[in-house]
Write an enzyme that holds these catalytic residues in place. Structure first.
Site, PDB file in Angstrom:
ATOM      1  N   HIS A  66       0.840  -1.200   0.000  1.00  0.00           N
ATOM      2  CA  HIS A  66       0.000   0.000   0.000  1.00  0.00           C
ATOM      3  C   HIS A  66       0.877   1.251   0.000  1.00  0.00           C
ATOM      4  O   HIS A  66       0.689   2.164  -0.824  1.00  0.00           O
ATOM      5  CB  HIS A  66      -0.908  -0.022   1.235  1.00  0.00           C
ATOM      6  N   GLU A  67       1.838   1.293   0.922  1.00  0.00           N
ATOM      7  CA  GLU A  67       2.701   2.467   1.014  1.00  0.00           C
ATOM      8  C   GLU A  67       3.653   2.551  -0.183  1.00  0.00           C
ATOM      9  O   GLU A  67       3.979   3.644  -0.649  1.00  0.00           O
ATOM     10  CB  GLU A  67       3.496   2.433   2.326  1.00  0.00           C
ATOM     11  N   HIS A  70       1.923   4.319  -3.013  1.00  0.00           N
ATOM     12  CA  HIS A  70       2.004   5.768  -2.860  1.00  0.00           C
ATOM     13  C   HIS A  70       3.366   6.283  -3.334  1.00  0.00           C
ATOM     14  O   HIS A  70       3.460   7.257  -4.079  1.00  0.00           O
ATOM     15  CB  HIS A  70       1.829   6.157  -1.389  1.00  0.00           C
TER      16      HIS A  70
END
Length: 265
Positions: A66-67, A70
């Site tokens: 998820h990170e 980003h």
């Protein structure tokens, strides 16, 4: 999640290849995930502990990805400094405070079965031109949760037809449910969370200043909203409705949540 306005590195050099290599910690999590999955499938030893390792390691891997989503979108959008901060190595210890990034989300998973948003990638928004790119950076993380939700639900629906140990599919079902809750939570328009950061660039200067004032307290706002009986019931009702629509059997992720609490015997 994404954060903004951290000071830029004073000197930006060429990005070494090591900045893009998966960290040893991430590779260890993948090894634990695969090994515990095999152990669960074969009911090796304490199967409840096997499911615990399977679900927790899988959840941590999803937090890293998820990170990473980003970070990689921010890097492609113009924030080259982000590679120097270690965000492209999939190392969970790089995502701000390990207590908030790793420990708290895992505790919430074990106690409440909720996929709480974890760490944050600090993005230099001054290096990224255009409001749409900022929105895409914030959207990248929740998009991975949505993708994982769909893939895991598909795996469950196919797997249950094929057969295999119920404990294994209960673990996969719980992972799917956690991804679903994370998808919904991350898309809520709460200041400081991904859903709020997606709309922040499009706000007027007056509302943006107000947003930036509340953004550091996004987690507190989130807990306050979920603590409200009306909003909490609406949230979980929406999650259960989506899970039913996708065809995720509720008894499966309920069993998965019971199994990972191995200390209950």
């Amino acid at each position: 999640m994404t954060g903004y306005d951290r000071p830029r590195d004073p000197l930006v050099l060429g990005v070494p290849r090591a900045a893009f290599r998966p960290s040893a910690i991430f590779l260890a999590l993948v090894a634990i995930f695969v090994t515990s999955g095999v152990m669960t499938w074969n009911r090796f030893g304490n199967v409840r502990f096997d499911v615990f390792l399977f679900v927790v390691s899988g959840w941590l891997i999803s937090l890293c990805l998820h990170e990473y989503a980003h970070a990689v979108v921010a890097y492609r959008a113009g924030d080259r400094d982000i590679a120097h901060r270690g965000y492209l190595t999939l190392n969970p210890l790089k995502y701000t405070n390990p207590l908030l990034s790793i420990v708290l989300p895992v505790v919430v998973v074990l106690l409440g079965g909720i996929g709480l948003p974890g760490g944050a990638v600090w993005v230099d928004r001054h290096a990224i031109p255009g409001r749409l790119r900022h929105t895409l950076v914030s959207l990248a993380g929740p998009a991975t949760n949505v993708l994982f939700t769909l893939l895991l639900v598909l795996a469950v629906r196919v797997g249950l037809g094929v057969g295999g140990p119920l404990e294994f599919w209960a673990g996969v079902g719980l992972l799917a449910f956690l991804q679903l809750t994370a998808s919904v939570l991350n898309l809520l328009p709460v200041p400081g969370l991904d859903g709020g950061n997606m709309i922040q660039p499009w706000l007027s200067p007056e509302y943006r200043r107000m947003y930036d004032l509340f953004a550091p307290y996004g987690f507190i706002l989130l807990f306050a909203l979920l603590w409200s009986p009306r909003i909490g019931n609406w949230f979980f009702g929406a999650v259960f409705d989506v899970a039913d629509f996708l065809g995720l059997p509720p008894q499966l992720y309920v069993l998965g949540l019971e199994l990972i609490r191995f200390w209950r015997g």
